[in-house]
Design a protein around this motif. Structure first.
Motif, PDB file in Angstrom:
ATOM      1  N   LEU A 167       9.293   8.916  -7.218  1.00  0.00           N
ATOM      2  CA  LEU A 167      10.043   9.771  -8.137  1.00  0.00           C
ATOM      3  C   LEU A 167      10.001   9.295  -9.582  1.00  0.00           C
ATOM      4  O   LEU A 167       9.969  10.114 -10.503  1.00  0.00           O
ATOM      5  CB  LEU A 167      11.502   9.883  -7.670  1.00  0.00           C
ATOM      6  CG  LEU A 167      11.700  10.590  -6.325  1.00  0.00           C
ATOM      7  CD1 LEU A 167      13.153  10.480  -5.873  1.00  0.00           C
ATOM      8  CD2 LEU A 167      11.262  12.044  -6.411  1.00  0.00           C
ATOM      9  N   THR A 168       9.990   7.983  -9.794  1.00  0.00           N
ATOM     10  CA  THR A 168      10.036   7.460 -11.173  1.00  0.00           C
ATOM     11  C   THR A 168       8.636   7.275 -11.755  1.00  0.00           C
ATOM     12  O   THR A 168       8.192   8.075 -12.574  1.00  0.00           O
ATOM     13  CB  THR A 168      10.833   6.143 -11.221  1.00  0.00           C
ATOM     14  OG1 THR A 168      10.266   5.193 -10.317  1.00  0.00           O
ATOM     15  CG2 THR A 168      12.295   6.372 -10.865  1.00  0.00           C
ATOM     16  N   ASN A 207      14.695   3.358  -0.138  1.00  0.00           N
ATOM     17  CA  ASN A 207      13.480   2.553  -0.058  1.00  0.00           C
ATOM     18  C   ASN A 207      12.653   2.612  -1.342  1.00  0.00           C
ATOM     19  O   ASN A 207      12.674   3.598  -2.083  1.00  0.00           O
ATOM     20  CB  ASN A 207      12.649   2.892   1.185  1.00  0.00           C
ATOM     21  CG  ASN A 207      12.023   4.265   1.132  1.00  0.00           C
ATOM     22  OD1 ASN A 207      11.679   4.767   0.076  1.00  0.00           O
ATOM     23  ND2 ASN A 207      11.852   4.866   2.290  1.00  0.00           N
ATOM     24  N   THR A 208      11.947   1.531  -1.576  1.00  0.00           N
ATOM     25  CA  THR A 208      11.161   1.371  -2.795  1.00  0.00           C
ATOM     26  C   THR A 208      10.082   2.438  -2.963  1.00  0.00           C
ATOM     27  O   THR A 208       9.921   2.952  -4.072  1.00  0.00           O
ATOM     28  CB  THR A 208      10.553  -0.051  -2.844  1.00  0.00           C
ATOM     29  OG1 THR A 208      11.629  -0.989  -2.821  1.00  0.00           O
ATOM     30  CG2 THR A 208       9.722  -0.262  -4.086  1.00  0.00           C
ATOM     31  N   PRO A 209       9.330   2.799  -1.914  1.00  0.00           N
ATOM     32  CA  PRO A 209       8.322   3.847  -2.122  1.00  0.00           C
ATOM     33  C   PRO A 209       8.912   5.165  -2.634  1.00  0.00           C
ATOM     34  O   PRO A 209       8.313   5.810  -3.499  1.00  0.00           O
ATOM     35  CB  PRO A 209       7.682   4.017  -0.742  1.00  0.00           C
ATOM     36  CG  PRO A 209       7.851   2.689  -0.088  1.00  0.00           C
ATOM     37  CD  PRO A 209       9.196   2.203  -0.571  1.00  0.00           C
ATOM     38  N   MET A 219       0.820  -1.194   0.000  1.00  0.00           N
ATOM     39  CA  MET A 219       0.000   0.000   0.000  1.00  0.00           C
ATOM     40  C   MET A 219       0.864   1.259   0.000  1.00  0.00           C
ATOM     41  O   MET A 219       0.491   2.254  -0.589  1.00  0.00           O
ATOM     42  CB  MET A 219      -0.933  -0.037   1.212  1.00  0.00           C
ATOM     43  CG  MET A 219      -1.976   1.029   1.165  1.00  0.00           C
ATOM     44  SD  MET A 219      -2.965   0.851  -0.333  1.00  0.00           S
ATOM     45  CE  MET A 219      -4.347   1.816   0.087  1.00  0.00           C
ATOM     46  N   HIS A 220       2.036   1.210   0.665  1.00  0.00           N
ATOM     47  CA  HIS A 220       2.941   2.358   0.681  1.00  0.00           C
ATOM     48  C   HIS A 220       3.393   2.723  -0.732  1.00  0.00           C
ATOM     49  O   HIS A 220       3.537   3.902  -1.059  1.00  0.00           O
ATOM     50  CB  HIS A 220       4.167   2.085   1.558  1.00  0.00           C
ATOM     51  CG  HIS A 220       3.832   2.086   3.012  1.00  0.00           C
ATOM     52  ND1 HIS A 220       3.868   0.947   3.765  1.00  0.00           N
ATOM     53  CD2 HIS A 220       3.448   3.088   3.835  1.00  0.00           C
ATOM     54  CE1 HIS A 220       3.514   1.240   5.003  1.00  0.00           C
ATOM     55  NE2 HIS A 220       3.261   2.531   5.076  1.00  0.00           N
ATOM     56  N   ASN A 221       3.621   1.691  -1.548  1.00  0.00           N
ATOM     57  CA  ASN A 221       4.059   1.938  -2.924  1.00  0.00           C
ATOM     58  C   ASN A 221       2.983   2.680  -3.717  1.00  0.00           C
ATOM     59  O   ASN A 221       3.292   3.602  -4.476  1.00  0.00           O
ATOM     60  CB  ASN A 221       4.410   0.624  -3.619  1.00  0.00           C
ATOM     61  CG  ASN A 221       5.645  -0.019  -3.038  1.00  0.00           C
ATOM     62  OD1 ASN A 221       6.385   0.588  -2.286  1.00  0.00           O
ATOM     63  ND2 ASN A 221       5.857  -1.278  -3.375  1.00  0.00           N
TER      64      ASN A 221
END
Length: 124
Positions: free
Chosen positions: A69-70, A62-64, A1-3
């Motif tokens: 950004l991407t 971290n992935t999020p 969910m953070h992603n």
């Protein structure tokens, strides 16, 4: 969910910046090409290349944040669907030279911007 939240937030910021770029272009520039779309696509290519090269050797980030950004910011900022619609409308209006110039410049300079972004990230 953070992603998902990260992509949502980054995308919102990118989309607002794209909108403001369009407002600026309409208000202050008078060129017979879609300058705002061109600008955000090239800038987005550069930023994405920069981030790609920067993140590749940084698993500790971290992935999020990477996704914000991407996929988020760069995805919200760049406008391939708008780019395609503008090309379609130019073709419909028989603006063949503008189609050719816009298409070639966008592809070549976009690819160049990604490469420059990657090179810049390697200097950091």
């Amino acid at each position: 969910m953070h992603n998902v939240i990260a992509v949502f937030l980054g995308g919102g910021i990118g989309a607002v910046l794209r909108y403001l770029t369009g407002v600026f272009a309409v208000r202050y520039l008078s060129v017979n090409l879609p300058v705002a779309t061109f600008a955000v696509n090239i800038i987005g290519c550069f930023i994405l290349g920069l981030l790609f090269a920067f993140f590749i050797d940084k698993p500790e980030i971290n992935t999020p944040l990477k996704l914000a950004l991407t996929a988020g910011f760069c995805g919200g900022l760049t406008t391939f669907s708008t780019f395609s619609l503008e090309l379609f409308e130019m073709l419909k209006n028989a603006q063949y030279m503008q189609v050719f110039v816009y298409l070639i410049l966008s592809l070549i300079i976009g690819l160049l911007a990604v490469w420059v972004g990657v090179c810049c990230a390697k200097l950091i």
